[in-house]
Design an enzyme around this catalytic site. Structure first.
Site, mmCIF file in Angstrom:
data_model
loop_
_atom_site.group_PDB
_atom_site.id
_atom_site.type_symbol
_atom_site.label_atom_id
_atom_site.label_comp_id
_atom_site.label_asym_id
_atom_site.label_seq_id
_atom_site.Cartn_x
_atom_site.Cartn_y
_atom_site.Cartn_z
ATOM 1 N N LYS A 1 0.843 -1.202 0.000
ATOM 2 C CA LYS A 1 0.000 0.000 0.000
ATOM 3 C C LYS A 1 0.876 1.249 0.000
ATOM 4 O O LYS A 1 0.605 2.205 -0.722
ATOM 5 C CB LYS A 1 -0.947 -0.028 1.216
ATOM 6 C CG LYS A 1 -2.049 -1.080 1.066
ATOM 7 C CD LYS A 1 -2.866 -1.312 2.333
ATOM 8 C CE LYS A 1 -3.803 -2.496 2.105
ATOM 9 N NZ LYS A 1 -4.642 -2.819 3.267
ATOM 10 N N GLN B 1 -4.651 -1.438 9.403
ATOM 11 C CA GLN B 1 -4.552 -2.780 8.814
ATOM 12 C C GLN B 1 -5.165 -3.810 9.767
ATOM 13 O O GLN B 1 -4.858 -3.849 10.957
ATOM 14 C CB GLN B 1 -3.083 -3.109 8.513
ATOM 15 C CG GLN B 1 -2.870 -4.407 7.763
ATOM 16 C CD GLN B 1 -3.451 -4.425 6.352
ATOM 17 O OE1 GLN B 1 -3.603 -3.399 5.710
ATOM 18 N NE2 GLN B 1 -3.784 -5.603 5.875
ATOM 19 N N ASP C 1 -10.994 2.732 3.605
ATOM 20 C CA ASP C 1 -11.317 1.308 3.464
ATOM 21 C C ASP C 1 -12.812 1.105 3.204
ATOM 22 O O ASP C 1 -13.227 0.026 2.775
ATOM 23 C CB ASP C 1 -10.956 0.557 4.753
ATOM 24 C CG ASP C 1 -9.615 -0.142 4.673
ATOM 25 O OD1 ASP C 1 -9.276 -0.649 3.591
ATOM 26 O OD2 ASP C 1 -8.914 -0.190 5.702
HETATM 27 N N1 GUN Z 1 -6.776 -6.814 6.007
HETATM 28 C C1 GUN Z 1 -7.045 -7.602 4.922
HETATM 29 N N2 GUN Z 1 -7.628 -6.858 3.953
HETATM 30 C C2 GUN Z 1 -7.725 -5.602 4.422
HETATM 31 C C3 GUN Z 1 -8.210 -4.389 3.862
HETATM 32 O O1 GUN Z 1 -8.721 -4.309 2.733
HETATM 33 N N3 GUN Z 1 -8.111 -3.285 4.678
HETATM 34 C C4 GUN Z 1 -7.588 -3.343 5.920
HETATM 35 N N4 GUN Z 1 -7.553 -2.221 6.628
HETATM 36 N N5 GUN Z 1 -7.120 -4.445 6.462
HETATM 37 C C5 GUN Z 1 -7.189 -5.571 5.703
#
Ligand code: GUN
Length: 287
Positions: free
Chosen positions: A52, A96, A119
């Site tokens: 990311k 996350q 998100d």
């Molecule tokens: N953990 C697995 N997929 C995601 C996601 O799309 N966003 C976040 N914040 N955590 C995750």
């Protein structure tokens, strides 16, 4: 022969479009900043977070990294989120998941300002999706809509079966397909006659987290098959190979499908591209 939906290529197109847009906005003095929070040292989360941050750097979004120890308390994390909510320079906040046991994920998601919730997990944004208002949409399902549209696949009027009902993928996916005027069915672990149901799908979207669960018997000839799963397949010889597979048995599905996403290189790369899109939107909607 099915059309192979190239998520790597489509996600790159989106990232390049965003990079250009961010460049223009920068010249007008606007800059996006994403705060990325990771609690603990889960290796898989570490890889996702790094990817990311890399995507941010490619597009021209500033990323702020918060790496907190696994013993972090809920109060400490809430306090950090509150600081970032108030910080005008921060346009998006990403925590996350998963979080360590002592922290209530729902509470954390609800603490993020809906305006910075890139998100799309906050109940306000989920509610906006339900009633068809503008808001942030969960990145994986939003990415699947882009895959379909950019591959020239018509959605309106089609029978769509979504297998899986998670808050992050299945439920928002069903709502997005409904918004695109598909006729939508959501199947889950208690669904009866899953095979027959799936065989009625013009568009079959699978997010169940079971490696190669969907075999050829689940697929109508000419269906579009979207595979959200990602698993490291056993090589059957006692060890583990590096080969990745999805929730769909690709070798059986591909000859039947009119279009299909591969694993890897299908849905996976789209999640980050749509996160970047949400970050740019978050910056643009700032007053
Ligand atoms: N953990 C697995 N997929 C995601 C996601 O799309 N966003 C976040 N914040 N955590 C995750």
């Amino acid at each position: 022969m099915a059309q192979i939906i190239d998520g790597k290529k489509i996600s790159q197109e989106i990232k390049d479009e965003l990079r250009e847009k961010v460049g223009v906005l920068k010249m007008a003095g606007k800059e996006a900043t994403l705060a990325v929070i990771q609690v603990g040292d889960d290796p898989a989360s570490g890889v996702y977070v790094n990817n990311k941050k890399k995507a941010c750097s490619y597009i021209g979004i500033r990323s702020l990294s918060y790496e907190l120890p696994k013993e972090t308390t809920e109060e400490e994390l809430l306090a950090l989120i509150e600081t970032l909510n108030r910080d005008e320079r921060v346009s998006g906040i990403l925590v996350q998941l998963p979080l360590p046991m002592q922290i209530d994920e729902d509470k954390i998601i609800m603490a993020i300002s809906p305006k910075k919730d890139v998100d799309g997990f906050h109940p306000e944004n989920v509610g906006r999706l339900v009633i068809g208002e503008r808001g942030f949409v969960s990145c994986t399902p939003a990415g699947i809509i882009q895959l379909l549209k950019r591959s020239g696949i018509e959605i309106a009027g089609k029978n769509c079966v979504v297998v899986g009902r998670s808050n992050i993928v299945g439920k928002p996916m069903a709502l997005l397909m409904l918004r695109e005027n598909a006729t939508v069915t959501v199947a889950h672990s208690k669904t009866q006659n899953l095979k027959e149901l799936c065989r009625q799908a013009d568009i079959l979207i699978v997010a169940i987290g079971k490696p190669q669960f969907i075999t050829g018997e689940y697929i109508k000839e000419g269906a579009v098959v979207i595979d959200v799963g990602i698993h490291r397949a056993e090589n059957g010889e006692g060890g583990t190979s590096k080969k990745l597979c999805g929730d769909v048995c690709f070798d059986q599905a591909e000859p039947l499908a009119s279009a299909i996403t591969p694993v890897p290189g299908g849905v996976g790369p789209m999640t980050i591209a749509m996160l970047m899109n949400n970050c740019v939107e978050a910056m643009q909607s700032e007053s």
